[in-house]
Design an enzyme around this catalytic site. Structure first.
Site, PDB file in Angstrom:
ATOM      1  N   HIS A 118      21.669  27.028 -15.766  1.00  0.00           N
ATOM      2  CA  HIS A 118      22.730  27.397 -16.708  1.00  0.00           C
ATOM      3  C   HIS A 118      22.418  26.972 -18.133  1.00  0.00           C
ATOM      4  O   HIS A 118      23.335  26.761 -18.937  1.00  0.00           O
ATOM      5  CB  HIS A 118      24.090  26.833 -16.265  1.00  0.00           C
ATOM      6  CG  HIS A 118      24.599  27.451 -15.000  1.00  0.00           C
ATOM      7  ND1 HIS A 118      25.046  28.749 -14.924  1.00  0.00           N
ATOM      8  CD2 HIS A 118      24.707  26.936 -13.744  1.00  0.00           C
ATOM      9  CE1 HIS A 118      25.419  29.008 -13.677  1.00  0.00           C
ATOM     10  NE2 HIS A 118      25.226  27.926 -12.940  1.00  0.00           N
ATOM     11  N   ASP A 162      19.118  35.566 -21.955  1.00  0.00           N
ATOM     12  CA  ASP A 162      20.253  34.946 -21.265  1.00  0.00           C
ATOM     13  C   ASP A 162      21.111  34.243 -22.304  1.00  0.00           C
ATOM     14  O   ASP A 162      20.587  33.694 -23.289  1.00  0.00           O
ATOM     15  CB  ASP A 162      19.784  33.951 -20.207  1.00  0.00           C
ATOM     16  CG  ASP A 162      20.947  33.386 -19.409  1.00  0.00           C
ATOM     17  OD1 ASP A 162      21.442  34.088 -18.496  1.00  0.00           O
ATOM     18  OD2 ASP A 162      21.388  32.266 -19.706  1.00  0.00           O
ATOM     19  N   GLU A 199      24.573  31.553 -22.967  1.00  0.00           N
ATOM     20  CA  GLU A 199      25.610  30.636 -22.484  1.00  0.00           C
ATOM     21  C   GLU A 199      26.799  30.794 -23.420  1.00  0.00           C
ATOM     22  O   GLU A 199      26.645  30.982 -24.638  1.00  0.00           O
ATOM     23  CB  GLU A 199      25.117  29.190 -22.481  1.00  0.00           C
ATOM     24  CG  GLU A 199      23.889  28.938 -21.612  1.00  0.00           C
ATOM     25  CD  GLU A 199      24.083  29.335 -20.164  1.00  0.00           C
ATOM     26  OE1 GLU A 199      25.234  29.264 -19.680  1.00  0.00           O
ATOM     27  OE2 GLU A 199      23.099  29.747 -19.519  1.00  0.00           O
ATOM     28  N   ASP A 232      17.130  29.905 -17.682  1.00  0.00           N
ATOM     29  CA  ASP A 232      17.587  31.069 -16.907  1.00  0.00           C
ATOM     30  C   ASP A 232      16.796  32.323 -17.279  1.00  0.00           C
ATOM     31  O   ASP A 232      16.505  33.164 -16.419  1.00  0.00           O
ATOM     32  CB  ASP A 232      19.073  31.306 -17.141  1.00  0.00           C
ATOM     33  CG  ASP A 232      19.932  30.264 -16.428  1.00  0.00           C
ATOM     34  OD1 ASP A 232      19.355  29.341 -15.829  1.00  0.00           O
ATOM     35  OD2 ASP A 232      21.173  30.392 -16.462  1.00  0.00           O
TER      36      ASP A 232
END
Length: 572
Positions: free
Chosen positions: A168, A26, A28, A173
């Site tokens: 998040h 994942d 960001e 995540d």
């Protein structure tokens, strides 16, 4: 006799999900789009195999740009947190090393993988050829609204009882995605999906009952040929062709077959027969012949090759154009065949607009003495009925018409193009469009007739081409019909093999007029192969020539128009 061992492919063996290592990742970022300059701010990943966590990876990334306030509120990652973090130049190679040899997994994978690929390439590195699974896409296939209101990660984490709440942040995540992945695997296992290959091609529209019929493909060989699905009464349901019979038939039971009628067909089927062929072209031709013979209910195309139309230029003192269903041995000239009456009528209108040939249906004597019809008053007919034209003048016009059917299309193209320009200048675009469609129908029909006739006039054309596997495929075509097909063995004398193939090929009588000794669709497939790169002619018995000024040279424009119309997006 000992059966030869067959080395099964990964597609047949399958790679069990329990034995594979998955890297669930994942990211960001500072925004949603690479094109807008968004940067990676955090990478989190979990490596798992057989339900066991093998390792975790987490790093903040200095984006060298300010993090927008709403992103900082959403993720909790601030400018101060990333100020001393490693740049993408060092963070990305470290992650790629962690993920080496794994199947890459992400929720909404195009987003995460898109960022990883972009920055890898921007740094001058070749992005690894990961196999990728998207848990969001997979969930949309098997999770119902009774399970979760949507397929967002937060909703799926609740539905599958994840021990980590998505917040998040990249690692959290990724951990939640691992739980979702395992939950999806459990559901898929009950549906008979146990390998990566089955998972990648899974569709909820392929039922468990259909999947259990995979054994129907096991007896088929890895060779080109035709396959026939049959029901309990041995009635043929569907006929298809493939370069690899077993792999293609197996896909009906395991792949994402989205056509509902195919799912219905597979549900009825109880047996699949395979007919091996020497070459892919022979398989395509056999498919057409078998479809015409059995008329299987689940085939939509090629079932009724006899249902065609022709335009006929009659052979009489005062010739005319007529729409007919058969070609006769009457020394007349024919244009076609047309798969629909509508296309034939469009071509007929284009010819009548260009050549003022009579349109009445009765047979006229050499010296008719009748009153003229309304078409004569409109100057759309030379009116032989009332003696307005003599036999020689009428014959000259008919000769031009015949030339446009058999050797060129110039007069029709020029006449209708002028009319289209006139209508466009008057802003009568719908009327111009009608004439355009008429012209396109005629040009395609004339091109087809002229190309097919050139081949069907030849008593035999033998040709060879080196295929992708390095072997030479040989085909014998007689009067437009495929009479023989074979592949030259590596240790055989090429010339002797071709002569043996010719001697054993089917004896084919000539068809009537321009009609091939086979269906037009079969002869077109043969012709496309003959015109393909690398084909070498071995023997030509007859004159295989197409007219230099033939209708085919006008096709490019109409094909471009047709393609443009297909790709136009309608208004919202």
């Amino acid at each position: 006799m000992t059966a030869l061992a067959h080395q099964m492919s990964f597609d047949e063996l399958g790679r069990p999900l329990r034995d594979l290592t998955f890297c669930v990742v994942d990211l960001e970022t500072t925004g949603a789009a690479i094109s807008q300059g968004s940067m990676i701010t955090e990478i989190g990943a979990v490596k798992v195999r057989g339900g066991e966590v093998l390792g975790e990876f987490q790093t903040l990334v200095n984006p060298h740009t300010a993090i927008p306030p709403f992103i900082a509120v959403l993720t909790g990652i601030t400018n101060g947190m990333v100020a001393q973090a490693p740049p993408i130049e060092s963070a990305l190679p470290a992650f790629l090393e962690f993920a080496r040899g794994c199947v890459l997994v992400a929720h909404n994978a195009p987003f995460d993988v898109g960022f990883l690929r972009h920055f890898s390439e921007s740094l001058g590195h070749a992005f690894p050829r990961f196999e990728v699974l998207d848990t969001a896409r997979l969930a949309r296939r098997i999770v119902t609204r009774d399970d979760a209101p949507n397929c967002k990660l937060s909703s799926l984490a609740i539905a599958f009882g994840s021990t980590t709440t998505p917040n998040h942040r990249a690692l959290s995540d990724a951990r939640a995605t691992v739980d979702v992945l395992h939950g999806l695997f459990e559901r898929l296992g009950s549906l008979g999906v146990h390998t990566l290959e089955e998972l990648q091609t899974f569709s909820s529209r392929v039922s468990t009952a259909q999947r259990k019929k995979r054994h129907l493909a096991e007896a088929l060989p890895h060779e080109p040929g035709v396959y026939l699905f049959r029901d309990d009464k041995q009635q043929v349901l569907y006929i298809g062709t493939s370069r690899d019979l077993r792999t293609r038939v197996r896909s009906y039971f395991t792949a994402s077959e989205t056509r509902s009628r195919m799912g219905e067909m597979v549900g009825i089927a109880s047996r699949v027969d395979g007919i091996t062929c020497a070459t892919p072209l022979e398989a395509e031709v056999r498919e057409l012949r078998l479809i015409a013979q059995h008329k299987p209910p689940y085939n939509r195309r090629s079932r009724f090759p006899e249902k065609v139309h022709w335009l006929k230029l009659t052979n009489e003192a005062w010739p005319r154009l007529s729409l007919v269903r058969k070609v006769l041995d009457d020394d007349a000239d024919y244009l076609g065949p047309f798969s629909s009456r509508k296309r034939a009528e469009k071509s007929l209108a284009a010819l009548h607009q260009t050549f003022p040939v009579r349109q009445c249906s009765e047979k006229l004597p050499l010296a008719p003495s009748r009153s003229a019809c309304v078409l004569a008053e409109m100057e759309r007919c030379l009116s032989p009925c009332d003696g307005s034209v003599d036999l020689d003048s009428y014959a000259l016009m008919v000769a031009d018409l015949r030339a446009n059917l058999l050797a060129r299309a110039d007069e029709v193209v020029d006449a209708i193009s002028v009319k289209m320009d006139e209508l466009s200048a008057e802003e009568r675009f719908e009327d111009a469009g009608i004439h355009r469609d008429r012209l396109a129908a005629f040009v395609r029909a004339a091109s087809r007739t002229q190309r097919l006739s050139a081949l069907t006039r030849c008593a035999e054309v033998s040709a060879a081409r080196r295929e992708d596997d390095g072997r030479w495929a040989v085909h014998v075509i007689r009067f437009g019909r495929l009479a023989g097909a074979g592949v030259i063995p590596p240790d055989a004398h090429a010339g002797e093999y071709v002569e043996l193939l010719r001697a054993s090929s089917e004896t084919v009588p000539a068809g009537l007029g321009p009609t091939p000794a086979a269906t037009a669709e079969e002869t077109e497939k043969v012709l496309r192969w003959l015109e393909s790169p690398g084909v070498r002619l071995v023997r030509v018995d007859g004159d295989w020539v197409c007219p230099v000024r033939g209708a085919t040279r006008h096709l490019a424009v109409h094909d471009a128009v047709e393609q443009s119309r297909k790709t136009l997006a309608p208004f919202e």
